[in-house]
Design an enzyme around this catalytic site. Structure first.
Site: not given
Lengths: 385, 385
Positions: B148, B170, B181, B261, B380, B385
């Site tokens: 993603t 992922k 997780t 991220e 974020n 997302s």
């Protein structure tokens, strides 16, 4: 409009060079009586600062004559030297005022690990000056002197029938509770013994300061002290006093939320139809601590999936597929499925309301939080605080 | 170097238009046997996605013939329509492969609330194409198709004596565990029954994926599936297999941490001399979830006070004033007081080590986390997302 509004109190706030900005940094609030009854709540963090270790003991007899507070250094994790500094501070105040050191509450705020000889010299050495500056109009100076990254002083007053309550607060980061959340001093000229103050204060903080969870980080120094002078000669009904105290604590809590470090949204998360109030608090707090949810609100994104993902981490009673989520009056999720359009939601105003309906009882609870912003990251990475 | 390295497995990853970027977004991993034993762990989030609800049931008999995975939509909180989509997906795979739908695991990742008719058409309608693309070299295509916000595919292989384990993962946001997780598929050609796989997988994930806590947010879709083909004809010693599986899971966990991220630091928090491993995990996890600590590391600030403030929120066994904190090999705090100079600490490298010595036992635990950065907030907040 300050802690000196109730009769029987004097206060001061002076400059001692603890803050690099040169602003006021040493405050004193004194109860001139005739009563000296008091109550306090402290952080539930097990890593407590030296002033908290001292003040917990000072409160044991329910009497407090003065609260001295400094910004510019937390005096936490500074060892026995730091504890001795707190002790010396209380003794210096006691000597100047002619009271017992055991009736002096000490509060410190600032960088953890700060409490060296220079700190001691500035705080203890400043006691004569701050005592000399005491005045019945000194409340606002005191409120200014306890600020750290706060951008404005927080004060509130509630006026009863012949009596009043005044309060001041500081708190901008490390804003999550355990019991208290920040440094707060509350004064009243009502004539109430310490047991009555204690009951009213615990009830008030439980539903106000304890429900403020700006950044999920619990401080080591939090102290809320309530002092009654009895100078009005009036003893209000307990329910009346409790309601007024709760209103004052809520007002200060919302002022703290509005001035939280870097925040661009004030978010009110209300859980309705929970099986218990504890369940409601647990669910609302879990959402308030979701960085993904908080970043989404910063981006004006009504990301209800992140709300439910946080709800699902709790052990509250609910059916995961019978939960409604309403954001700014738009029911974006009903019974665990998309409902009204996200395009109906305007997240540009600072105030954001999130209502989570658990359909599992009739209890309600609210947590106040803030969004996660670039400014929060900047403030908390760009300098040691 | 992929899930197709072990004998007996084929995989594919194709483009179905689920991702707006036009990248691969539908993956399939098939176990050609002779064995089809399997084990899996799922998110402990109570708000589970439809694919998790389906796959938990599929695992009950310990047999899995295939795992189909899509990015570009979580199919979570999409109601009975969404569950039916998962069911139809499994049936389509089963029909194409000539296996039972109950032996097909389904995984989805992407935005919660995404799972409409268009999503169904792309996933279910893509099954013939992804089955046709299956190949013994298809592992990397599959690993690419489950990404993603990941910036790179995560794969790992451990080679034993005549057998091997391959894995892909992922996971970039919502990186905090409960059990698993993220989406992970692990394959092996070792000859092991499902009970043996289950024991080894639970032990491995407990100390690897469960110890990765990048942002404190637990996902609704996490699934780790381990399939054994038995094609090597070799049954390794349980301890040997368990060690290899744990090593593979740790390698994938650290790849996930390195690609979290917006992160600019990979932080390893190790608690030593805890009374129990659980205490160590609780303390390390509390620190890993302190936004103030994480923002300080982003700012290259070795703010040990924020470490101790987080430690103090736990109920682990320790004396708050007998804790040492070592950051990047410099003991900045000893017995709750400042010790070596903060100026000795260089936080510019990406890897950061924090060691917390509780002096209360001999247990050790490690949590891997990341810093809190502007880029995390940006990623974020700037898009759903």
């Amino acid at each position: 409009m300050s802690v000196t509004t109730p009769a029987g109190f004097e206060a001061a706030g002076i400059i001692r060079g603890l803050k690099s900005t040169g602003a006021r940094d040493l405050a004193l609030v004194v109860n001139r009586g005739p009563r000296s009854s008091a109550a306090a709540v402290f952080t539930s963090n097990r890593c407590k600062a030296n002033p908290v270790l001292w003040s917990e003991k000072a409160l044991l007899d329910g009497a407090v004559s003065a609260v001295i507070l400094n910004s510019g250094g937390a005096n936490c994790y500074t060892g026995s030297f730091g504890f001795q500094t707190t002790h010396l501070t209380a003794e210096a105040v006691a000597e100047s005022l002619g009271v017992s050191a055991g009736d002096v509450v000490v509060c410190s705020t600032g960088l953890i690990g700060t409490g060296d000889q220079a700190f001691r010299d500035k705080v203890v050495g400043g006691v004569p000056e701050v005592v000399a500056a005491l005045s019945a109009d000194g409340g606002t100076d005191a409120a200014l002197a306890i600020m750290t990254t706060d951008t404005k002083a927080k004060q509130s007053v509630i006026v009863g029938d012949g009596w009043s309550i005044g309060g001041m607060a500081k708190g901008a980061g490390m804003l999550a509770p355990g019991l208290a959340t920040m440094l707060v001093v509350i004064t009243t000229d009502a004539d109430i013994p310490s047991t009555g103050l204690d009951a009213a204060l615990r009830e008030a903080t439980r539903v106000t300061f304890d429900r403020l969870d700006s950044d999920g980080c619990m401080s080591t120094n939090d102290t809320v002290t309530l002092m009654a002078s009895g100078a009005s000669g009036i003893t209000p009904e307990p329910a009346e006093f409790s309601a007024a105290l709760t209103a004052l604590c809520q007002d200060l809590s919302l002022q703290l939320q509005a001035d939280a470090e870097g925040a661009s949204h004030d978010i009110t998360i209300t859980v309705v139809n929970a099986e218990s109030e504890d369940d409601g608090v647990a669910v609302a707090r879990a959402v308030s601590r979701s960085n993904l949810f908080k970043a989404a609100i910063f981006g004006n994104d009504p990301n209800w999936g992140r709300v439910l993902a946080a709800v699902g981490t709790t052990d509250a009673s609910f059916d995961p597929y019978d939960i409604d989520v309403t954001i700014n009056d738009v029911k974006i999720c009903k019974a665990g499925e998309p409902f009204e359009s996200r395009d109906l939601i305007d997240l540009t105003p600072r105030a954001v309301s999130v209502i989570i309906d658990l359909h599992f009882g009739d209890a309600t609870a609210t947590i106040w939080t803030n969004d996660l912003t670039h400014e929060y990251v900047h403030e908390n990475s760009a300098y040691a605080s």
